[in-house]
Design an enzyme around this catalytic site. Structure first.
Site, PDB file in Angstrom:
ATOM      1  N   THR A  13       0.806  -1.231   0.000  1.00 25.47           N
ATOM      2  CA  THR A  13       0.000   0.000   0.000  1.00 25.47           C
ATOM      3  C   THR A  13       0.833   1.272   0.000  1.00 25.47           C
ATOM      4  O   THR A  13       0.471   2.250  -0.657  1.00 25.47           O
ATOM      5  CB  THR A  13      -0.912   0.005   1.254  1.00 25.47           C
ATOM      6  OG1 THR A  13      -1.797  -1.092   1.147  1.00 25.47           O
ATOM      7  CG2 THR A  13      -1.707   1.277   1.372  1.00 25.47           C
ATOM      8  N   ASP A  58       1.261  -6.595  -4.726  1.00 28.14           N
ATOM      9  CA  ASP A  58       0.387  -6.563  -3.555  1.00 28.14           C
ATOM     10  C   ASP A  58       0.842  -7.790  -2.777  1.00 28.14           C
ATOM     11  O   ASP A  58       0.898  -8.901  -3.319  1.00 28.14           O
ATOM     12  CB  ASP A  58      -1.075  -6.698  -3.990  1.00 28.14           C
ATOM     13  CG  ASP A  58      -2.017  -6.620  -2.802  1.00 28.14           C
ATOM     14  OD1 ASP A  58      -1.799  -7.371  -1.832  1.00 28.14           O
ATOM     15  OD2 ASP A  58      -2.965  -5.836  -2.847  1.00 28.14           O
ATOM     16  N   SER A  59       1.197  -7.619  -1.528  1.00 25.05           N
ATOM     17  CA  SER A  59       1.885  -8.718  -0.820  1.00 25.05           C
ATOM     18  C   SER A  59       0.994  -9.927  -0.593  1.00 25.05           C
ATOM     19  O   SER A  59       1.466 -10.968  -0.156  1.00 25.05           O
ATOM     20  CB  SER A  59       2.481  -8.230   0.493  1.00 25.05           C
ATOM     21  OG  SER A  59       1.505  -8.101   1.491  1.00 25.05           O
ATOM     22  N   THR A  90       1.471  -4.864   3.965  1.00 27.39           N
ATOM     23  CA  THR A  90       1.235  -5.295   5.347  1.00 27.39           C
ATOM     24  C   THR A  90       0.623  -6.690   5.436  1.00 27.39           C
ATOM     25  O   THR A  90       0.776  -7.369   6.448  1.00 27.39           O
ATOM     26  CB  THR A  90       0.301  -4.304   6.077  1.00 27.39           C
ATOM     27  OG1 THR A  90      -0.948  -4.231   5.382  1.00 27.39           O
ATOM     28  CG2 THR A  90       0.916  -2.931   6.177  1.00 27.39           C
ATOM     29  N   ASP A  91      -0.072  -7.118   4.362  1.00 25.40           N
ATOM     30  CA  ASP A  91      -0.812  -8.386   4.464  1.00 25.40           C
ATOM     31  C   ASP A  91       0.085  -9.571   4.820  1.00 25.40           C
ATOM     32  O   ASP A  91      -0.310 -10.444   5.592  1.00 25.40           O
ATOM     33  CB  ASP A  91      -1.558  -8.682   3.150  1.00 25.40           C
ATOM     34  CG  ASP A  91      -2.762  -7.745   2.973  1.00 25.40           C
ATOM     35  OD1 ASP A  91      -3.195  -7.133   3.968  1.00 25.40           O
ATOM     36  OD2 ASP A  91      -3.257  -7.634   1.837  1.00 25.40           O
ATOM     37  N   THR A 161       2.498 -10.099  14.190  1.00 27.18           N
ATOM     38  CA  THR A 161       1.351 -10.548  13.409  1.00 27.18           C
ATOM     39  C   THR A 161       0.486  -9.333  13.090  1.00 27.18           C
ATOM     40  O   THR A 161       0.461  -8.366  13.861  1.00 27.18           O
ATOM     41  CB  THR A 161       0.590 -11.659  14.185  1.00 27.18           C
ATOM     42  OG1 THR A 161      -0.318 -12.284  13.311  1.00 27.18           O
ATOM     43  CG2 THR A 161      -0.161 -11.143  15.392  1.00 27.18           C
ATOM     44  N   THR A 272      -1.288 -22.943  18.459  1.00 30.90           N
ATOM     45  CA  THR A 272      -2.625 -22.638  18.972  1.00 30.90           C
ATOM     46  C   THR A 272      -3.357 -21.608  18.107  1.00 30.90           C
ATOM     47  O   THR A 272      -2.725 -20.746  17.494  1.00 30.90           O
ATOM     48  CB  THR A 272      -2.556 -22.131  20.435  1.00 30.90           C
ATOM     49  OG1 THR A 272      -3.864 -21.713  20.841  1.00 30.90           O
ATOM     50  CG2 THR A 272      -1.600 -20.961  20.603  1.00 30.90           C
ATOM     51  N   CYS A 274      -5.194 -19.504  19.507  1.00 30.54           N
ATOM     52  CA  CYS A 274      -5.276 -18.305  20.355  1.00 30.54           C
ATOM     53  C   CYS A 274      -4.181 -17.320  19.963  1.00 30.54           C
ATOM     54  O   CYS A 274      -3.081 -17.716  19.585  1.00 30.54           O
ATOM     55  CB  CYS A 274      -5.079 -18.666  21.828  1.00 30.54           C
ATOM     56  SG  CYS A 274      -6.357 -19.754  22.454  1.00 30.54           S
TER      57      CYS A 274
HETATM   58  N1  ASP Z   1      -2.794  -5.553   0.185  1.00 29.64           N
HETATM   59  C1  ASP Z   1      -1.725  -4.681   0.632  1.00 29.64           C
HETATM   60  C2  ASP Z   1      -0.441  -5.495   0.618  1.00 29.64           C
HETATM   61  O1  ASP Z   1      -0.230  -6.284   1.501  1.00 29.64           O
HETATM   62  C3  ASP Z   1      -2.020  -4.179   2.008  1.00 29.64           C
HETATM   63  C4  ASP Z   1      -0.989  -3.231   2.584  1.00 29.64           C
HETATM   64  O2  ASP Z   1       0.117  -3.071   2.128  1.00 29.64           O
HETATM   65  O3  ASP Z   1      -1.328  -2.571   3.603  1.00 29.64           O
HETATM   66  O4  ASP Z   1       0.346  -5.362  -0.282  1.00 29.64           O
END
Ligand code: ASP
Length: 337
Positions: A13, A58-59, A90-91, A161, A272, A274
């Protein structure tokens, strides 16, 4: 001498732009980065260079082979820089951070992964805060680890995470304290850091089909498990069980399928479902069943760390016994023993 940082833009992103189908990575984002910094003045930052990966993703499209390419890129420039910033989606950022910590053990300088929830080119973006803090951390701080820096938290990469799909504070490390906090000062908790060693690059060639993940749920059919265990190329399974590591052991066929997989040298690592806490195979009789059929207890590993650790070990030409033993031992601070 001014310290030097290499920024690698891999996608995500932070450098995306809108399209008629939603956000997509923007080629040439490194040029925007450059002018962004020039406009702000660079006085207080370490000096840096920016590299853009050839294929920006896009990750959510990340593949195991991308880890090899990223690692090779970092290794190629290792001696030229004091620290590295990897701009990543971030994904799957926590997967990449975990894998890099296994592929590059014994680091002597920081690798900081960051990104943003809103693209840098948009108003209200969280990108510049994350990016500038990451460059400062990579250039000036003594953190011999792979970290995720996001929303003023510095987290051990293989403990991290993604916990929020939209909040700026998108990451946490539920089973390990934050390595650092960013406010007026950047406070690093030195006693929590890994010790500096001699970096060694363990070049894996990944077999994409080697590891699968399966979560138990009420009424899970043994057919689902056997379908996964019969996949061509499978060598390892991350089994996400309930609570302290408890599977539905009243389903005898389910347990038998796991036992047969063990006999076929498919390694099952039990973690887990959790967010907080660890597997303890034996607290309950349901979990104890797994001890007798060769399932490895995954302590407090995150899913991301468990998946990448098993993938990594399977790529190293080790015996099944050795892999089981290494799964129980921390390689880069990823688990509590
Ligand atoms: N879909 C995006 C990615 O992981 C989400 C992000 O970067 O926040 O590339």
């Amino acid at each position: 001498m001014k310290r030097r940082v290499l920024i690698v833009y891999a996608g995500g992103t932070i450098g995306m732009q809108p399209s008629d189908r939603g956000y997509i990575p923007m080629k040439g984002f490194h040029k925007h980065l450059d002018s962004f910094f020039r406009a702000r003045g660079l006085k207080h930052l370490p000096s840096f260079d920016i590299i853009e990966c050839q294929e920006l993703i896009d990750s959510s499209n990340l593949l195991p082979k991308d880890w090899t390419a990223l690692c090779q890129l970092l290794m190629q420039h290792w001696d030229e820089y004091d620290g590295f910033v990897l701009l990543h989606g971030t994904d799957t950022m926590a997967y990449t951070a975990s894998m890099l910590s296994f592929m590059l053990q014994g680091l002597n300088k920081p690798i900081i992964l960051t990104g943003s929830q809103i693209p840098m080119m948009e108003a209200r973006s969280d990108a510049s805060e994350n990016l500038i803090a990451s460059i400062l951390a990579a250039g000036n701080l003594n953190i011999p680890e792979v970290c995720i820096l996001f929303a003023n938290r510095i987290l051990r990469g293989n403990r991290s995470t993604k916990i929020k799909s939209a909040g700026f504070d998108a990451f946490d490390s539920p089973n390990y304290p934050w390595l650092g906090n960013i406010g007026i000062n950047i406070d690093i908790q030195d006693p929590l850091l890994l010790s500096k060693r001699v970096p060694c690059y363990l070049a894996p060639s990944f077999d994409q089909d080697a590891v699968a993940v399966l979560q138990t749920y009420p009424g899970i059919s043994t057919n689902i498990l056997t379908a996964v265990l019969d996949q061509p190329g499978i060598k390892g399974l991350i089994l996400q069980t309930y609570g302290a590591g408890n599977p539905p052991d009243a389903n005898k066929d389910f347990i038998k399928a796991l036992e047969e997989a063990s006999k076929r040298n498919i390694i099952t690592l039990n973690i887990t479902q959790c967010t907080y806490g660890a597997v303890s195979q034996g607290t309950y009789a349901t979990g104890a069943t797994l001890n007798s059929i060769g399932v490895v207890a995954g302590a407090d590993l995150t899913l991301e760390a468990a998946f990448t650790k098993l993938h990594f070990l399977l790529s190293q030409n080790l015996s099944v016994d050795k892999i089981r033993q290494k799964l129980r031992t921390p390689l880069a601070g990823e688990m509590t023993v």
